[in-house]
Write a protein that holds these residues in place. Structure first.
Motif, PDB file in Angstrom:
ATOM      1  N   HIS A 139       0.782  -1.237   0.000  1.00  0.00           N
ATOM      2  CA  HIS A 139       0.000   0.000   0.000  1.00  0.00           C
ATOM      3  C   HIS A 139       0.815   1.289   0.000  1.00  0.00           C
ATOM      4  O   HIS A 139       0.246   2.356  -0.264  1.00  0.00           O
ATOM      5  N   LEU A 140       2.104   1.226   0.280  1.00  0.00           N
ATOM      6  CA  LEU A 140       2.937   2.437   0.294  1.00  0.00           C
ATOM      7  C   LEU A 140       3.941   2.355  -0.849  1.00  0.00           C
ATOM      8  O   LEU A 140       4.791   1.460  -0.863  1.00  0.00           O
ATOM      9  N   PRO A 141       3.860   3.272  -1.805  1.00  0.00           N
ATOM     10  CA  PRO A 141       4.770   3.224  -2.952  1.00  0.00           C
ATOM     11  C   PRO A 141       6.239   3.217  -2.524  1.00  0.00           C
ATOM     12  O   PRO A 141       6.641   4.006  -1.682  1.00  0.00           O
ATOM     13  N   ALA A 142       6.995   2.301  -3.062  1.00  0.00           N
ATOM     14  CA  ALA A 142       8.445   2.199  -2.842  1.00  0.00           C
ATOM     15  C   ALA A 142       8.824   1.800  -1.414  1.00  0.00           C
ATOM     16  O   ALA A 142       9.968   1.993  -1.005  1.00  0.00           O
ATOM     17  N   PHE A 143       7.889   1.243  -0.644  1.00  0.00           N
ATOM     18  CA  PHE A 143       8.253   0.702   0.670  1.00  0.00           C
ATOM     19  C   PHE A 143       8.808  -0.693   0.441  1.00  0.00           C
ATOM     20  O   PHE A 143       8.174  -1.536  -0.175  1.00  0.00           O
ATOM     21  N   HIS A 144      10.019  -0.922   0.931  1.00  0.00           N
ATOM     22  CA  HIS A 144      10.674  -2.225   0.772  1.00  0.00           C
ATOM     23  C   HIS A 144      10.866  -2.820   2.153  1.00  0.00           C
ATOM     24  O   HIS A 144      11.650  -2.310   2.946  1.00  0.00           O
ATOM     25  N   ARG A 145      10.175  -3.907   2.420  1.00  0.00           N
ATOM     26  CA  ARG A 145      10.093  -4.429   3.776  1.00  0.00           C
ATOM     27  C   ARG A 145      11.414  -4.875   4.377  1.00  0.00           C
ATOM     28  O   ARG A 145      11.561  -4.882   5.586  1.00  0.00           O
ATOM     29  N   ASP A 146      12.403  -5.245   3.583  1.00  0.00           N
ATOM     30  CA  ASP A 146      13.649  -5.759   4.147  1.00  0.00           C
ATOM     31  C   ASP A 146      14.879  -4.906   3.867  1.00  0.00           C
ATOM     32  O   ASP A 146      15.939  -5.160   4.418  1.00  0.00           O
ATOM     33  N   ALA A 147      14.753  -3.877   3.045  1.00  0.00           N
ATOM     34  CA  ALA A 147      15.921  -3.090   2.632  1.00  0.00           C
ATOM     35  C   ALA A 147      16.599  -2.373   3.799  1.00  0.00           C
ATOM     36  O   ALA A 147      17.791  -2.109   3.758  1.00  0.00           O
ATOM     37  N   TRP A 148      15.870  -2.080   4.839  1.00  0.00           N
ATOM     38  CA  TRP A 148      16.368  -1.263   5.950  1.00  0.00           C
ATOM     39  C   TRP A 148      16.777  -2.073   7.179  1.00  0.00           C
ATOM     40  O   TRP A 148      17.426  -1.552   8.075  1.00  0.00           O
ATOM     41  N   TRP A 149      16.439  -3.322   7.233  1.00  0.00           N
ATOM     42  CA  TRP A 149      16.556  -4.084   8.478  1.00  0.00           C
ATOM     43  C   TRP A 149      17.978  -4.092   9.049  1.00  0.00           C
ATOM     44  O   TRP A 149      18.171  -3.827  10.237  1.00  0.00           O
ATOM     45  N   THR A 150      18.986  -4.395   8.247  1.00  0.00           N
ATOM     46  CA  THR A 150      20.351  -4.478   8.792  1.00  0.00           C
ATOM     47  C   THR A 150      20.864  -3.116   9.257  1.00  0.00           C
ATOM     48  O   THR A 150      21.648  -3.054  10.197  1.00  0.00           O
ATOM     49  N   LEU A 151      20.412  -2.033   8.613  1.00  0.00           N
ATOM     50  CA  LEU A 151      20.831  -0.695   9.055  1.00  0.00           C
ATOM     51  C   LEU A 151      20.334  -0.393  10.463  1.00  0.00           C
ATOM     52  O   LEU A 151      21.003   0.296  11.229  1.00  0.00           O
ATOM     53  N   VAL A 152      19.178  -0.915  10.803  1.00  0.00           N
ATOM     54  CA  VAL A 152      18.597  -0.660  12.119  1.00  0.00           C
ATOM     55  C   VAL A 152      19.064  -1.709  13.130  1.00  0.00           C
ATOM     56  O   VAL A 152      19.338  -1.389  14.289  1.00  0.00           O
ATOM     57  N   ALA A 153      19.193  -2.943  12.715  1.00  0.00           N
ATOM     58  CA  ALA A 153      19.510  -4.040  13.636  1.00  0.00           C
ATOM     59  C   ALA A 153      20.951  -4.015  14.148  1.00  0.00           C
ATOM     60  O   ALA A 153      21.215  -4.466  15.267  1.00  0.00           O
ATOM     61  N   PHE A 154      21.880  -3.499  13.368  1.00  0.00           N
ATOM     62  CA  PHE A 154      23.295  -3.535  13.752  1.00  0.00           C
ATOM     63  C   PHE A 154      23.883  -2.140  13.803  1.00  0.00           C
ATOM     64  O   PHE A 154      23.581  -1.319  12.937  1.00  0.00           O
ATOM     65  N   PRO A 155      24.751  -1.849  14.768  1.00  0.00           N
ATOM     66  CA  PRO A 155      25.178  -2.723  15.850  1.00  0.00           C
ATOM     67  C   PRO A 155      24.091  -2.871  16.908  1.00  0.00           C
ATOM     68  O   PRO A 155      23.201  -2.036  17.016  1.00  0.00           O
ATOM     69  N   PRO A 156      24.185  -3.935  17.691  1.00  0.00           N
ATOM     70  CA  PRO A 156      23.209  -4.162  18.748  1.00  0.00           C
ATOM     71  C   PRO A 156      23.217  -3.035  19.782  1.00  0.00           C
ATOM     72  O   PRO A 156      24.247  -2.396  19.989  1.00  0.00           O
ATOM     73  N   PHE A 157      22.083  -2.823  20.407  1.00  0.00           N
ATOM     74  CA  PHE A 157      21.909  -1.896  21.528  1.00  0.00           C
ATOM     75  C   PHE A 157      22.160  -0.430  21.174  1.00  0.00           C
ATOM     76  O   PHE A 157      22.379   0.384  22.052  1.00  0.00           O
ATOM     77  N   ALA A 158      22.116  -0.094  19.891  1.00  0.00           N
ATOM     78  CA  ALA A 158      22.164   1.302  19.448  1.00  0.00           C
ATOM     79  C   ALA A 158      20.825   1.593  18.779  1.00  0.00           C
ATOM     80  O   ALA A 158      20.268   0.734  18.098  1.00  0.00           O
ATOM     81  N   GLU A 159      20.287   2.799  18.969  1.00  0.00           N
ATOM     82  CA  GLU A 159      18.973   3.130  18.412  1.00  0.00           C
ATOM     83  C   GLU A 159      18.924   3.029  16.896  1.00  0.00           C
ATOM     84  O   GLU A 159      17.961   2.546  16.337  1.00  0.00           O
ATOM     85  N   ASN A 160      19.925   3.552  16.221  1.00  0.00           N
ATOM     86  CA  ASN A 160      20.015   3.497  14.755  1.00  0.00           C
ATOM     87  C   ASN A 160      18.755   4.002  14.055  1.00  0.00           C
ATOM     88  O   ASN A 160      18.250   3.373  13.127  1.00  0.00           O
ATOM     89  N   ARG A 161      18.250   5.153  14.467  1.00  0.00           N
ATOM     90  CA  ARG A 161      17.054   5.720  13.831  1.00  0.00           C
ATOM     91  C   ARG A 161      17.302   5.947  12.344  1.00  0.00           C
ATOM     92  O   ARG A 161      18.297   6.552  11.962  1.00  0.00           O
ATOM     93  N   THR A 162      16.379   5.445  11.529  1.00  0.00           N
ATOM     94  CA  THR A 162      16.513   5.512  10.076  1.00  0.00           C
ATOM     95  C   THR A 162      15.141   5.759   9.465  1.00  0.00           C
ATOM     96  O   THR A 162      14.190   5.036   9.759  1.00  0.00           O
ATOM     97  N   VAL A 163      15.039   6.793   8.621  1.00  0.00           N
ATOM     98  CA  VAL A 163      13.805   7.006   7.869  1.00  0.00           C
ATOM     99  C   VAL A 163      13.767   5.950   6.775  1.00  0.00           C
ATOM    100  O   VAL A 163      14.656   5.888   5.926  1.00  0.00           O
ATOM    101  N   ILE A 164      12.751   5.093   6.832  1.00  0.00           N
ATOM    102  CA  ILE A 164      12.670   3.989   5.869  1.00  0.00           C
ATOM    103  C   ILE A 164      11.641   4.234   4.776  1.00  0.00           C
ATOM    104  O   ILE A 164      11.599   3.501   3.795  1.00  0.00           O
ATOM    105  N   TRP A 165      10.802   5.283   4.952  1.00  0.00           N
ATOM    106  CA  TRP A 165       9.845   5.637   3.912  1.00  0.00           C
ATOM    107  C   TRP A 165       9.315   7.027   4.203  1.00  0.00           C
ATOM    108  O   TRP A 165       9.136   7.404   5.362  1.00  0.00           O
ATOM    109  N   ASN A 166       9.110   7.809   3.135  1.00  0.00           N
ATOM    110  CA  ASN A 166       8.400   9.078   3.311  1.00  0.00           C
ATOM    111  C   ASN A 166       7.553   9.363   2.084  1.00  0.00           C
ATOM    112  O   ASN A 166       7.848   8.903   0.988  1.00  0.00           O
TER     113      ASN A 166
END
Length: 109
Positions: free
Chosen positions: A74-101
């Protein structure tokens, strides 16, 4: 535990004492980040709405995977897995990332 449900109109998050809704066409930005829960992290998505309010969903909520699939549909150009590693690593860091706008479906990716 909150539960997420989705349909063609939008998202509903069912909390124990209330529910919140968000239409797909009301979402202007999604930011992913990680919450440190002492010993584990929880990926959280903030859905920023046109009225300035925010609805959050996280990977521990029932229906999270369905939400990701529905957002992809439903959201144009939203990719469900493209952002995961940017947010997941390193552990215990917030890693705020805009994944869609809304402005072109862009992101920090």
């Amino acid at each position: 535990m909150p539960k997420i449900s989705c349909d063609t109109l939008g998202v509903v998050v069912h909390f124990p004492d209330r529910f919140e809704t968000c239409a797909w066409n009301d979402i202007i930005c999604i930011e992913a980040w990680k919450r440190d829960c002492v010993g584990t992290d929880v990926i959280t998505l903030d859905l920023f709405r046109q009225d300035g309010t925010t609805l959050f969903v996280d990977e521990e909520m029932e229906g999270y995977d369905n939400f990701l699939a529905s957002a992809t549909a439903h959201l144009p150009a939203f990719h469900r897995d493209a952002w995961w590693t940017l947010v997941a690593f390193p552990p215990f860091a917030e890693n705020r990332t805009v994944i869609w706008n809304l402005a072109g479906g862009g992101s920090d990716l």
